[in-house]
Design a protein around this motif. Sequence first.
Motif, short mmCIF file in Angstrom:
data_model
loop_
_atom_site.label_atom_id
_atom_site.label_comp_id
_atom_site.label_asym_id
_atom_site.label_seq_id
_atom_site.Cartn_x
_atom_site.Cartn_y
_atom_site.Cartn_z
N VAL A 43 17.51 32.96 8.04
CA VAL A 43 16.63 32.61 6.92
C VAL A 43 15.24 33.13 7.23
O VAL A 43 14.60 32.69 8.17
CB VAL A 43 16.61 31.07 6.73
CG1 VAL A 43 15.57 30.66 5.70
CG2 VAL A 43 18.00 30.58 6.32
N GLY A 44 14.81 34.13 6.47
CA GLY A 44 13.53 34.79 6.75
C GLY A 44 13.79 36.19 7.26
O GLY A 44 14.30 36.36 8.38
N LEU A 45 13.50 37.18 6.42
CA LEU A 45 13.80 38.57 6.79
C LEU A 45 12.50 39.38 6.88
O LEU A 45 12.34 40.40 6.22
CB LEU A 45 14.77 39.20 5.78
CG LEU A 45 16.12 38.50 5.65
CD1 LEU A 45 16.96 39.15 4.56
CD2 LEU A 45 16.89 38.52 6.98
N GLY A 46 11.58 38.88 7.70
CA GLY A 46 10.38 39.65 8.01
C GLY A 46 10.70 40.59 9.16
O GLY A 46 11.87 40.88 9.46
N ALA A 47 9.65 41.05 9.85
CA ALA A 47 9.83 42.01 10.94
C ALA A 47 10.82 41.47 11.98
O ALA A 47 11.69 42.21 12.47
CB ALA A 47 8.48 42.30 11.59
N ASN B 9 16.34 35.49 2.02
CA ASN B 9 14.91 35.69 2.11
C ASN B 9 14.28 35.40 0.76
O ASN B 9 14.91 35.62 -0.29
CB ASN B 9 14.61 37.15 2.52
CG ASN B 9 13.17 37.33 2.95
OD1 ASN B 9 12.66 36.55 3.77
ND2 ASN B 9 12.48 38.33 2.43
N ARG B 10 13.03 34.90 0.80
CA ARG B 10 12.31 34.62 -0.46
C ARG B 10 12.29 35.88 -1.34
O ARG B 10 12.50 35.82 -2.53
CB ARG B 10 10.90 34.16 -0.12
CG ARG B 10 10.05 33.83 -1.31
CD ARG B 10 8.69 33.39 -0.87
NE ARG B 10 7.95 34.41 -0.12
CZ ARG B 10 6.69 34.30 0.27
NH1 ARG B 10 6.04 33.18 0.03
NH2 ARG B 10 6.11 35.27 0.95
N SER B 11 12.02 37.04 -0.71
CA SER B 11 12.03 38.30 -1.46
C SER B 11 13.33 39.02 -1.14
O SER B 11 13.47 39.61 -0.06
CB SER B 11 10.85 39.19 -1.03
OG SER B 11 9.68 38.43 -0.96
N PRO B 12 14.33 38.97 -2.04
CA PRO B 12 15.66 39.50 -1.71
C PRO B 12 15.69 41.00 -1.44
O PRO B 12 16.60 41.49 -0.77
CB PRO B 12 16.51 39.13 -2.93
CG PRO B 12 15.56 38.72 -4.00
CD PRO B 12 14.26 38.36 -3.37
N GLY B 13 14.67 41.73 -1.90
CA GLY B 13 14.65 43.19 -1.72
C GLY B 13 14.74 43.60 -0.25
O GLY B 13 15.23 44.69 0.06
N LYS B 14 14.26 42.72 0.65
CA LYS B 14 14.25 43.09 2.07
C LYS B 14 15.64 43.05 2.70
O LYS B 14 15.81 43.39 3.86
CB LYS B 14 13.33 42.15 2.84
CG LYS B 14 11.86 42.34 2.52
CD LYS B 14 10.99 41.52 3.45
CE LYS B 14 9.53 41.68 3.10
NZ LYS B 14 8.68 40.72 3.82
N ALA C 35 21.71 27.90 11.47
CA ALA C 35 20.81 28.78 10.73
C ALA C 35 19.60 29.10 11.60
O ALA C 35 19.00 28.21 12.20
CB ALA C 35 20.35 28.12 9.44
N ILE C 36 19.31 30.39 11.70
CA ILE C 36 18.12 30.84 12.43
C ILE C 36 16.99 30.90 11.42
O ILE C 36 17.09 31.62 10.42
CB ILE C 36 18.36 32.26 13.02
CG1 ILE C 36 19.65 32.32 13.85
CG2 ILE C 36 17.15 32.75 13.78
CD1 ILE C 36 19.63 31.56 15.13
N PHE C 37 15.93 30.16 11.64
CA PHE C 37 14.74 30.21 10.77
C PHE C 37 13.70 31.10 11.45
O PHE C 37 13.31 30.86 12.60
CB PHE C 37 14.16 28.80 10.58
CG PHE C 37 14.74 28.05 9.39
CD1 PHE C 37 16.09 28.11 9.08
CD2 PHE C 37 13.93 27.27 8.58
CE1 PHE C 37 16.63 27.42 7.99
CE2 PHE C 37 14.45 26.57 7.48
CZ PHE C 37 15.79 26.65 7.19
N VAL C 38 13.26 32.14 10.76
CA VAL C 38 12.21 33.04 11.28
C VAL C 38 11.22 33.28 10.16
O VAL C 38 11.18 34.36 9.56
CB VAL C 38 12.75 34.41 11.75
CG1 VAL C 38 11.95 34.91 12.95
CG2 VAL C 38 14.22 34.39 12.04
#
Length: 302
Positions: free
Chosen positions: A16-20, A40-45, A70-73
């Motif tokens: 959960v969370g698809l940042g860097a 991710n909040r923004s599914p495009g990533k 669930a891994i939260f990042v």
Amino acid sequence: MREQNNERFEFDVSVVGLGAMGVIMAQAFLKQGKRVAIWNRSPGKAAALVAAGAHLCDCAEAALNASPVAIFVLLDNHATHEVLGMPGVMRALANRTIVDYTTNTKDEGLELQALLNRAGGHYVKGMIVAYPRNVGHHESHCIHTGEREAFEQHRALLEGLAGHTVFLPWDEALAFATVLHAHAFAAMVAFFEAVGASDRFGLPVSKTARLLLDTSRFFIADALEEAVRRLETGDFAGDQARLDVHADAFAHIAQSLHAQRAWTPVFDAVCQVVQRAASMGYGDQDIAATARSFARENEPGQ
Ligand code: NAP
């Protein structure tokens, strides 16, 4: 801790969370053949991960339902609470473990643990000592705290993120992470200062940076090994180079830097520390004795 084994899961882990950092963690799990659900909040990533075999969930609740862990990042604690406040998420936490690599404080972590426990879930706090490019590297470290039983249940999975995976009690984990980061970044800034100063001497910066790296690699690694040996054995004999010899040499180095009008706050502090340690009576000892000058009883003003 409630048994999770009776429940069948379509996925091994949710991210959960698809940042860097989150993208790279999800990739690491995929490379290990894990079945990975993502949100991710923004599914495009998510596009590249989906192409690599991940399943994109349409909401955070679905990501929690998909896997036992669930891994939260996420960016910060505020973002974590935003996700936990999304529809259906609190209900979906029952019998789930969240491993939270989001940077937060001990109080924030303990509050999350209590919140998850009330919802029937479990909380493991993770601190990855790595940049995204280091995730999965055999020499990288990941420190965990929180609920030990939940950590042990998912240890094998988490070991895929770093070569060294450790669990420590809350205070120990946070204190260790604090001093580790303080040390690592101070060392990096000392390097940047030296590289910057080289420009003042008219040296080509990128060439000098490479030379500094090549020269320091053995010199610093060896010096730290030796310092650890001395701190473990209490042997601070000045048989290699005495601290007062260092203090004199450092004064010459500072003079050369200042003559070029280089801004050297890190090295100026090094000179102060070593002079103070010498004035405390460690002058005839090894430079590792400087560590003793930072002891509680030697605090300035004591
Ligand atoms: P990042 O690239 O900025 O990614 C932040 C993530 O948080 C994105 O997925 C973002 O979603 C999500 N997010 C932000 N605000 C949100 C909100 N209000 N609700 C829901 N989602 C939200 O950050 P990062 O570098 O991956 O770092 C993530 C965490 O790992 C941070 O706590 C950081 O301190 C820690 N960490 C990072 C590193 C590193 O080297 N990068 C190393 C160790 C630890 P959107 O895509 O929708 O914006």
